[in-house]
Design an enzyme around this catalytic site. Structure first.
Site, short mmCIF file in Angstrom:
data_model
loop_
_atom_site.label_atom_id
_atom_site.label_comp_id
_atom_site.label_asym_id
_atom_site.label_seq_id
_atom_site.Cartn_x
_atom_site.Cartn_y
_atom_site.Cartn_z
N HIS A 1 60.56 39.36 39.48
CA HIS A 1 59.21 39.23 40.04
C HIS A 1 59.28 39.02 41.56
O HIS A 1 58.79 38.03 42.12
CB HIS A 1 58.46 38.08 39.39
CG HIS A 1 56.97 38.28 39.40
ND1 HIS A 1 56.16 37.89 38.36
CD2 HIS A 1 56.13 38.83 40.32
CE1 HIS A 1 54.90 38.20 38.64
NE2 HIS A 1 54.86 38.77 39.83
N ILE B 1 46.83 48.10 46.29
CA ILE B 1 48.28 48.34 46.29
C ILE B 1 48.59 49.78 45.91
O ILE B 1 49.43 50.44 46.54
CB ILE B 1 48.98 47.34 45.35
CG1 ILE B 1 48.79 45.91 45.86
CG2 ILE B 1 50.47 47.67 45.23
CD1 ILE B 1 49.32 44.84 44.93
N GLU C 1 57.57 35.35 31.23
CA GLU C 1 58.38 34.98 32.39
C GLU C 1 58.52 33.46 32.46
O GLU C 1 57.60 32.74 32.07
CB GLU C 1 57.75 35.53 33.67
CG GLU C 1 57.75 37.04 33.76
CD GLU C 1 57.20 37.55 35.09
OE1 GLU C 1 56.84 36.74 35.96
OE2 GLU C 1 57.13 38.78 35.26
#
Length: 527
Positions: free
Chosen positions: A280, A153, A262
């Site tokens: 997210h 990424i 989260e």
């Protein structure tokens, strides 16, 4: 042949089920279950395909008596107990590349949003204001972007940032100078990155080494006015420290897509100045959701049907194309590991796996895994290639791999050596016709044998009449000999006899065999 059975336990693209069926798997789609309901049914399945909703706990794994593989459609596997799955011999896979572009694009979007204060400007404009003078942004052209992590990424973010005419520097312990040159980025240490970067974007997994990599100390010593983006994992930034730095102006702005806890319905960063966040969303595009679903179906199917291992987190990768070629080698390696494990005495601390000739050119990790799977059966009867390395590590076994490109007496050879109190003991094998595993050496004595089923290993003095005596003993107990394999160091010296038998030899017959004149050792073997 019974088809492997797979459960899709989270909502994903319906084409995933079609891929399973096309590739020879039976598939059920059962979502919105409780942990208790999942535990009741999981024992039926060979494979489990999940996203983030299903949590695979110890209790689920204990109930999953037939489970061989778990595939996570996405990158994060926080919802899978990987160490416990490994101990159970279950492969855990993810799909790290299916949402790479999507996540990288989200990071770039966050950079642009910070540069031009887009969320706050939108909110006030829609509230009926026209606050043009309150939102003086900055250009990204010519600015320095510091990447913490330059893997899949991160490298995509670098490419996109270069398209925006940004200068890219990166901190990544695994980034080679050659790869940095290929990407057109500068490799630096972390302190240098934080001292030079105008923007920082994190692209690293959360580990013990990376937790709070942006600590209070590092944030306070970074370049004043730095802007920070995190679309990787929560926990990489000290959130309380980031809030303080935003309030003081040391950090000009920050954009987070991930949080330490989260769902982040309450967080100290909420309401901080120049702070924007998303729930997210890094992988949340239509294309990414389809991609990861299709990829996880392909990966699980390849493993269950062909033995291919892709993107596994607890087992060496083995492509579906490699699997057929490696299969006979892995069979040989497992048999050699089992043989030396059954024959070597005492507490063994070291094992060496040597590959020569054609075997040296192959992917060595699956071969090593197969050796350990065979070897570690001396300690556990539930061992396989997944949990064998973990069991070996738990017992303090030192494993080494040696690759010899030279070709000796055989075109291809695998040798397994263990260190015992009496010194090194090794066994070696080859392939006949590229697919028939054969033992060719045992503890320094040349011998040709197929390792399978019930076998009897005998060490004896090389004296006339011995073969007749051992054959007579077995015959008197109605034990039929399948194959008869002999080897010796020298005439009249120590000899080895390896017999394959049609049934398991009873302990009392073994005891009688040890009483035969000239016998030094008798041991029953199982393969």
């Amino acid at each position: 042949m019974t088809k492997p059975k797979v459960l899709i336990s989270d909502k994903m693209d319906p084409n995933a089920a079609r891929i399973f069926e096309e590739r020879g798997c039976e598939v059920d789609v059962i979502t919105d279950h409780t942990p208790e309901q999942l535990a009741e049914i999981i024992g039926q399945y060979d494979g489990l395909a999940i996203r983030s909703s299903t949590t695979v706990t110890k209790e689920i794994l204990d109930a999953a008596t037939n489970l061989k593989v778990i595939g996570r459609a996405g990158i994060g596997v926080d919802n899978v107990d990987i160490p416990y799955a490994s101990g159970k011999g279950v492969v855990v896979m993810n799909t790290p590349f299916g949402n790479s572009i999507t996540t990288a694009e989200h990071a770039i979007a966050m950079i642009m949003a910070l540069a031009r204060q887009i969320p706050a400007a939108n909110t006030r404009t829609q509230a009926g204001e026209w606050p043009k003078k309150d939102f003086m942004g900055i250009e990204v052209t010519g600015k320095t972007l510091g990447l913490i992590g330059a893997g899949n990424i991160g490298s995509i973010v670098a490419s996109r940032a270069q398209g925006l005419k940004m200068k890219v520097i990166a901190y990544d312990p695994f980034l080679t100078e050659e790869r940095a040159i290929e990407l057109g980025i500068e490799k630096v240490d972390l302190d240098t990155l934080l001292g030079r970067a105008d923007f920082v974007s994190l692209h690293t997994p959360l580990t013990d080494q990376t937790r709070n990599i942006l600590s209070r100390e590092r944030l306070e010593n970074a370049k004043p006015g730095i802007r920070i983006v995190n679309c990787a994992r929560g926990g990489l930034i000290d959130e309380a420290a980031l809030k303080d730095c935003l309030e003081s102006g040391q950090v000009a702005a920050a954009a987070l897509d991930v949080f330490e806890s989260e769902p982040a319905t309450d967080n100290p960063l909420f309401g901080a100045p120049n702070f924007i966040c998303t729930p997210h969303l890094g992988a949340s595009t239509t294309e990414a959701q389809v991609n990861v679903a299709l990829q996880v179906a392909e990966q699980i199917s390849d493993y269950l049907v062909n033995g291919g291992v892709t993107n596994a987190l607890n087992m060496p990768s083995l492509s579906a194309e490699e699997a057929p070629k490696l299969k006979p080698y892995m069979g040989l390696a497992e048999a050699l590991g089992s043989l030396v494990g059954q024959l070597a005495h005492g507490n063994l601390e070291k094992v060496s796996i040597e590959r020569e000739g054609a075997a040296a050119e192959l992917n060595g990790k699956p071969i090593t895994g197969a050796v350990l799977a065979g070897f570690m059966r001396r300690y556990s009867d539930t061992v396989n290639m997944v949990n064998a390395p973990y069991l070996a590590k738990e017992r303090g076994l030192e494993v080494s791999e040696v690759r010899q490109s030279r070709e000796g007496a055989f075109n291809t050879l695998i040798r397994v050596t263990v260190q015992t109190a009496e010194g090194p003991r090794s066994v070696a094998g080859t392939l006949f016709g590229n697919d028939a595993p054969r033992l060719v050496e045992i503890f320094g004595i040349g011998i040709e044998a197929e390792l399978s089923g019930h076998m009897l290993y005998v060490v004896n003095d090389d004296k006339p009449g011995f073969i007749g005596r051992i054959g007579t003993l077995l015959g008197s107990h109605d034990i039929n000999i399948g194959t008869f394999n002999l080897g010796r160091r020298e005439a009249g010296g120590e000899a080895v006899l390896l017999l394959s038998l049609d049934q398991k030899i009873p302990d009392d017959v073994i005891a009688q065999a040890t009483e035969i004149e000239g016998v030094k050792l008798v041991k029953a073997l199982e393969f």
